[in-house]
Design an enzyme around this catalytic site. Sequence first.
Site, PDB file in Angstrom:
ATOM      1  N   TYR A 155     -46.973 -44.467 -36.674  1.00  0.00           N
ATOM      2  CA  TYR A 155     -46.575 -43.845 -37.936  1.00  0.00           C
ATOM      3  C   TYR A 155     -45.715 -42.614 -37.682  1.00  0.00           C
ATOM      4  O   TYR A 155     -44.675 -42.421 -38.328  1.00  0.00           O
ATOM      5  CB  TYR A 155     -47.801 -43.460 -38.757  1.00  0.00           C
ATOM      6  CG  TYR A 155     -47.473 -42.568 -39.936  1.00  0.00           C
ATOM      7  CD1 TYR A 155     -46.871 -43.093 -41.069  1.00  0.00           C
ATOM      8  CD2 TYR A 155     -47.739 -41.196 -39.900  1.00  0.00           C
ATOM      9  CE1 TYR A 155     -46.545 -42.282 -42.146  1.00  0.00           C
ATOM     10  CE2 TYR A 155     -47.422 -40.376 -40.970  1.00  0.00           C
ATOM     11  CZ  TYR A 155     -46.832 -40.922 -42.091  1.00  0.00           C
ATOM     12  OH  TYR A 155     -46.505 -40.117 -43.151  1.00  0.00           O
ATOM     13  N   LYS A 187     -41.698 -41.909 -38.794  1.00  0.00           N
ATOM     14  CA  LYS A 187     -41.183 -40.809 -39.606  1.00  0.00           C
ATOM     15  C   LYS A 187     -40.032 -40.100 -38.896  1.00  0.00           C
ATOM     16  O   LYS A 187     -39.049 -39.705 -39.538  1.00  0.00           O
ATOM     17  CB  LYS A 187     -42.302 -39.812 -39.914  1.00  0.00           C
ATOM     18  CG  LYS A 187     -43.462 -40.402 -40.704  1.00  0.00           C
ATOM     19  CD  LYS A 187     -43.040 -41.052 -42.004  1.00  0.00           C
ATOM     20  CE  LYS A 187     -42.570 -40.074 -43.037  1.00  0.00           C
ATOM     21  NZ  LYS A 187     -42.339 -40.703 -44.358  1.00  0.00           N
ATOM     22  N   PRO A 238     -44.012 -32.670 -45.434  1.00  0.00           N
ATOM     23  CA  PRO A 238     -45.368 -32.194 -45.731  1.00  0.00           C
ATOM     24  C   PRO A 238     -46.305 -32.348 -44.543  1.00  0.00           C
ATOM     25  O   PRO A 238     -46.173 -33.260 -43.725  1.00  0.00           O
ATOM     26  CB  PRO A 238     -45.825 -33.118 -46.881  1.00  0.00           C
ATOM     27  CG  PRO A 238     -44.600 -33.851 -47.336  1.00  0.00           C
ATOM     28  CD  PRO A 238     -43.696 -33.909 -46.136  1.00  0.00           C
ATOM     29  N   SER A 281     -56.262 -38.908 -46.973  1.00  0.00           N
ATOM     30  CA  SER A 281     -56.762 -37.536 -46.885  1.00  0.00           C
ATOM     31  C   SER A 281     -57.900 -37.306 -47.870  1.00  0.00           C
ATOM     32  O   SER A 281     -58.896 -36.638 -47.546  1.00  0.00           O
ATOM     33  CB  SER A 281     -55.624 -36.536 -47.129  1.00  0.00           C
ATOM     34  OG  SER A 281     -54.990 -36.781 -48.368  1.00  0.00           O
TER      35      SER A 281
END
Length: 271
Positions: free
Chosen positions: A76, A80, A104, A119
């Site tokens: 992941y 990004k 973020p 989260s």
Amino acid sequence: MHHASPFPLTPPETEDEVVVPARDGALRVIAAARTAGIARVVMTSSYAAVGYTVKPGDHYSETDWTDPHTPGLPAYHKSKVLAERAACDHVRAHRDIELTVVNPTGIFGPQLGDRPSASLGLVRNMLTGRMPVVPVMYFGVVDVRDVVDLHLRAMLHPKAAGERFIAVGGPAVSLFGMARILREHFPAAAALMPSAEMTVEQVREAAKTEPALRDAAALRGRIPVISNDKARSVLGWEPRDVVETIVATADSQIRRGLELPDAGRAAGPHG
């Protein structure tokens, strides 16, 4: 605005399962915006593209980039980095549309829909006793409401064009530190909170057979110092305090039906 990118709860079988849609999806958003005559694209990247390659001092700002070839880097995080790099390179090559990037850290805060994010699920697991032990792991926290605010500022502010902005609410917090915050504000669930923290060595060893711990293992217990100075000074952004964000995360889940022991929590400023 570009928001979506694959975020699997378990590591994919191959990196391309997340890298390809992350990279190609970002480029498709830019192409569609260009076709529609849009002046600026705001891309949601991640702190994963900023601070997951260790550097001396562990201070990170928008000038830092995670090296996609960092050993042990989760798929992941690599997706990004490569997606943001591809978007920046594409816009730089064509020079006919503006790109602003928001990076973020861990996004917490009130739950909006019926499907909790990863989260929010973390906080839920702590409140319900599903995490008796946590790995040593420090990370940035930001409130989802402040992430939205930063996106709007990135879309509208003249000085945001061509820039990237880290979204973090304050100093990095550990999983064990998060448990302490929840224990203080939700005393009815205090006995269910994590009671122990794994060492760096224990995390590294456990990550060999437990994919979910690879992220923590990659961080090596280090405490990043993540700057939000740029978003504050350029865009006038003022994020919420980390404690307020964590408490709001739990509060929203309780309002949505999560039951704590003894019929809930003791009365207090958030009760």
